[in-house]
Design an enzyme around this catalytic site. Structure first.
Site, short mmCIF file in Angstrom:
data_model
loop_
_atom_site.label_atom_id
_atom_site.label_comp_id
_atom_site.label_asym_id
_atom_site.label_seq_id
_atom_site.Cartn_x
_atom_site.Cartn_y
_atom_site.Cartn_z
N GLY A 522 39.72 -2.62 76.12
CA GLY A 522 38.58 -2.57 77.04
C GLY A 522 37.28 -2.39 76.27
N GLY A 523 36.18 -2.20 77.02
CA GLY A 523 34.89 -2.02 76.38
C GLY A 523 34.84 -0.77 75.52
CG PHE A 524 37.81 2.06 76.41
CD1 PHE A 524 37.89 1.50 77.67
CD2 PHE A 524 38.95 2.14 75.64
CE1 PHE A 524 39.11 1.04 78.15
CE2 PHE A 524 40.17 1.68 76.13
CZ PHE A 524 40.25 1.13 77.39
CE LYS A 526 41.97 -3.49 68.72
NZ LYS A 526 42.56 -3.93 67.42
CG ASP A 637 36.12 -1.21 87.56
OD1 ASP A 637 36.03 -2.30 88.17
OD2 ASP A 637 36.39 -1.13 86.35
#
Length: 837
Positions: A522-524, A526, A637
């Protein structure tokens, strides 16, 4: 050429009729000579017999700088009152005041502050021209525009009933003022007709008779800037609209050079035909949800009435009912079922629509939004706009609003402030200033980089210390300090959010972050599958320090998980904050995401029972979020990839990085920027930027259709009417034919009654307005009823009763018992958390 001839004919008609309004005044201030600009002759204010009387106060000033246009090389400076009196003038007129600051002798234009009054109507107060120009340029640059200017034009439409116009300038004590040019142009035809209905006014209207008007914005939507010389009737300037759009890509620019005519000859002066030859329509309508809008946002003065004029011309469709849309002004519906073809009386017909809106004393913005009318059966599913004008209406003989700005153009409140104006010098001086500025920035960045390096060497962690989130108890911190431990990350330490892991333990659990163990990205960063302590499986989320967006969401997730505990929410086991790492450890969900069991993988499809159980579990988790805390929590979300399934297919909500606390008791919503996943976004939230629990309900409705149809929510490869799942499925649901598009794997293995009820729930969740959607508690109740209908059908047909389903149902019953117990006893979520440790 035809347009030019038409404009000349209109002008000649008014000249021939000898109307009093045919007289214009073009005054070049601070000079006794005249100049020609764009074919118009501007007469000096000191020229004899110019039908103008100027009071003796004021000093003629001039500059030789080549950066100023010919009209702005002269000005009249004044430190006492200055009056311009125009004789023989009556009717409605455009009055434009031109300002362009330049240095002159010992006068400091940066400190200018003055009032302007016209026939008793106050136009501006404590007006500082450099600050206004700086603020305008700053706003344009912040929106991505490269436009900037050194001058400012204030435009007004004034009713003159005294056969004379007196414009008075009053500098503040100890200050000065200046004016470069005055332009007075008659308003041909009836440019404004009243009464005009107010937005959401239930038929109420405002009487505009005798009120002064100030032009706030005038935009050529979807087209280039239209210069004043191109608007031969009234010499207006039309700006480009892109710098005012919330998302410029939401509107596609279109052009049409067809023979456009006015819907009415009375409209020939409303706008030049050039405005109607360009437009914006919704871009990528094959992909975009039809409920999303084109949005423009404007800064306005509070506590005034505003006249909004929208210009339309249908240049694509040659028949009615092809493009029907809604118009919203300040988040209220101004028009439903708006069809430009019908309103204008055909294709290529220029038409305008007027609205009046009241802006309160607490509001400084005005929103204009257009979106398709989803309830209509239009072939064209987008909206259209050609031009836009916003006018401020006077109140109690006043158009002025005090707003001062600092040297950067930022608002400095209503108090009088000195604004530092960067002097406009010669080209050589500008180059020197620019070079010095670049050198300063370079040195500053080097210093900051060195400072950051030194900080990192003393504090290995690039993150904010975890205890800043309030997750560590004082007793734990004190105990660690008293022990004098050399390892502040001792594995025995624990907090309310779980165990405090060392980085060595995390590396051991993930085989040194083995890429083969990655189960999500994700954007954060793994997510790895790992084994902690006694071999217990865990999901280990390793944040990427270089991802600023991921860091923000990561910290939000920490905050939320520190106060959330529920059977249907993924729980956090612990964390690690060591050596520039920020890692969260969650319970491992053996069956992955709900989406992976619907489509896009080789996993066996879920039965209808399993899908219902998963939806009920997710609904329980969301219902707890909305009701478990004092203000509730909005997930923001909700989607099938954020619904995880454990080894018994019990569903749990995950990923709280975008979550927000709900509104306070005295508020109905949370005002926030739009975030979420495309295809699931609540269109009302997208349109108004007002987040509510009903935004989660809308997203959950999309999930329900995704569960039953087993296809992506957005699929551009499909035919146009099937691209968007919510729109496509809603069309079949309204026809009560949802079984037509159901996942083929379910055919013959579901109860028709349960499917019917399931579709009705999804339809209610996707209501256009949040107030018409059910709560998550109501959705949960109906889903449980759907499950009961299906179970009854199974019994009557001797359906199987798998052990996995029994375990999942047992989990649902336990979760429901917990929820009812909490509601009955009024237990806060903090009590549940402490009791579960």
């Amino acid at each position: 050429m035809e347009k030019l001839l038409l404009s000349l004919v209109i002008i000649s008609v008014f000249v021939a009729t000898g109307e009093a309004q045919s007289k214009s005044f073009l005054i070049n201030c601070g000079t006794n000579s005249s100049i020609n600009v764009d074919g118009r002759r501007w007469v000096g204010d000191l020229v004899a017999d110019n039908n103008l009387t100027v009071s003796s106060s004021g000093i003629a000033a001039s500059t030789d700088s080549s950066i100023f246009g010919p009209l702005y090389k002269t000005a009249r400076f004044f430190t006492d009152g200055l009056n311009y009196t125009f004789e023989g003038i009556q009717g409605n007129y455009f009055v434009r005041l031109h300002f362009c600051p330049f240095s002159f002798e010992n006068y400091n234009v940066n400190e200018s502050s003055f009032d302007v009054v016209a026939n008793g109507l106050k136009l501006v107060t404590e007006f500082n021209v450099p600050g206004e120009i700086s603020h305008k340029n700053l706003r344009l640059q912040s929106s991505g525009s490269n436009s900037s200017s050194f001058f400012l034009i204030k435009e007004y439409i004034l009713p003159i009933n005294m056969d004379v116009l007196v414009i008075e300038f009053f500098p503040k004590k100890g200050s000065l003022g200046f004016i470069n040019a005055v332009e007075i142009v008659p308003v041909v035809n009836k440019l404004f007709t009243d009464p005009v209905s107010k937005v959401s006014g239930n038929g109420a209207s405002l009487n505009l008779s005798g009120r002064g008007i100030e032009t706030m914005y005038r935009l050529n939507v979807g087209g280039p800037e239209i210069k004043s010389r191109e608007d031969l009737d009234l010499w207006r300037t039309w700006e480009v609209d892109s710098s005012y759009m919330i998302t410029a890509d939401a509107g596609l620019e279109i052009r049409n050079s067809s023979n456009i005519t006015y819907a009415s000859m009375n409209d020939s002066s409303v706008a030049p035909l050039l405005v109607y030859e360009s437009a914006r329509t919704m871009s990528n309508t094959e992909v975009l949800e039809k409920r999303f809008n084109m949005s423009w946002k404007f800064e306005v003065d509070p506590d005034f009435d505003y006249w909004i004029r929208l210009h339309f011309c249908e240049v694509v469709y040659g028949m009615a009912n092809q493009r029907i849309f809604r118009i919203y002004i300040n988040n209220r519906t101004a028009s439903n079922n708006f069809d430009v073809f019908v309103q204008a009386g055909g294709m290529n017909r220029a038409y305008h629509q007027d609205y009046i809106d009241v802006v309160s004393s607490k509001t400084k913005t005005l929103w204009i939004q257009l979106g398709p009318e989803t309830a209509a059966g239009a072939s064209g599913t987008d909206a259209l706009l050609n031009g836009l004008e916003i006018f401020k209406l006077s109140r109690n003989a006043n158009l002025a609003y005090i707003e001062t700005y600092d040297s950067t153009g930022n608002s400095a409140g209503n108090s009088k402030t000195k604004i530092l104006w960067v002097g406009i010098g010669a080209g050589g001086a500008s180059v020197v200033i620019l070079a010095v500025l670049i050198s300063f920035i370079f040195c500053y960045c080097r210093g900051q980089r060195k400072k950051l390096t030194d900080t990192k060497s003393n504090n290995p962690s690039g993150w904010r210390p975890f205890f800043l989130h309030g997750s560590i108890t004082n007793s734990t911190a004190n105990a660690k300090g008293a022990a004098g431990s050399q390892n502040p990350y001792a594995s025995m330490a624990s907090t309310r959010v779980g165990k405090w892991f060392t980085l060595a333990e995390i590396r051991a659990a993930t085989n040194n972050f083995d890429e083969s163990l990655v189960i999500g990205v994700g954007g954060f960063g793994k997510v790895y599958k790992g084994a902690i302590e006694d071999g217990t499986p865990a999901a280990i989320k390793r944040a990427n320090p270089q991802s600023e967006q991921g860091l923000t969401e990561f910290e939000t997730e920490i905050e939320m998980l520190s106060k959330l505990r529920h059977r249907h929410l993924v729980s956090m086991i612990g964390f690690c904050d060591e050596q520039n790492e920020m890692i969260l450890v969650y319970e491992y969900m053996a069956n992955g995401t709900l989406r992976s069991h619907l489509f896009g993988s080789d996993l066996p499809p879920l039965t209808w029972k399993q899908r219902l159980v998963a939806c009920i579990g997710a609904a329980r988790g969301l219902h707890y979020l909305h009701t478990g805390a004092e203000r509730g929590i909005i997930h923001r979300d909700v989607k099938t990839t954020n619904i995880l399934l454990d080894e018994n297919f019990v569903a749990k909500m995950s990923d709280f990085g975008l979550s927000k606390n709900g509104p306070a008791l005295d508020h109905t919503h949370v005002s926030t920027a739009v975030k979420g996943s495309f295809g699931y976004l609540d269109p009302e939230y997208f349109r108004r930027q007002q987040l509510t629990e009903k935004s989660d309900v809308y997203s959950f409705g999309v999930v329900l259709f995704e569960v039953i149809c087993a296809r992506p929510v957005i699929n551009p490869s499909l035919p146009k009417d099937e691209v968007n799942l919510a729109e496509w499925a809603m069309g079949w649901q309204r026809q009560r034919s949802l079984e037509t598009i159901i996942d083929p794997h379910l055919k013959g293995n579901y109860s028709a009654d349960s499917l019917k009820k399931f579709g009705e729930i999804a339809e209610k969740c996707l209501a256009d307005e949040g107030k018409n959607r059910p709560t998550m508690g109501e959705v949960l109740w109906h889903l449980e009823y759907v499950l009961q209908l299906h179970q009854a059908w199974m019994c009557s047909n001797n359906g199987e009763n798998s052990s996995s389903f029994s375990q999942a149902l047992e989990g649902l019953e336990e979760g429901e018992a917990e929820r009812k117990n909490v509601q009955a006893r009024g237990i806060l979520e903090s009590d549940i958390i402490s009791g579960s440790q």
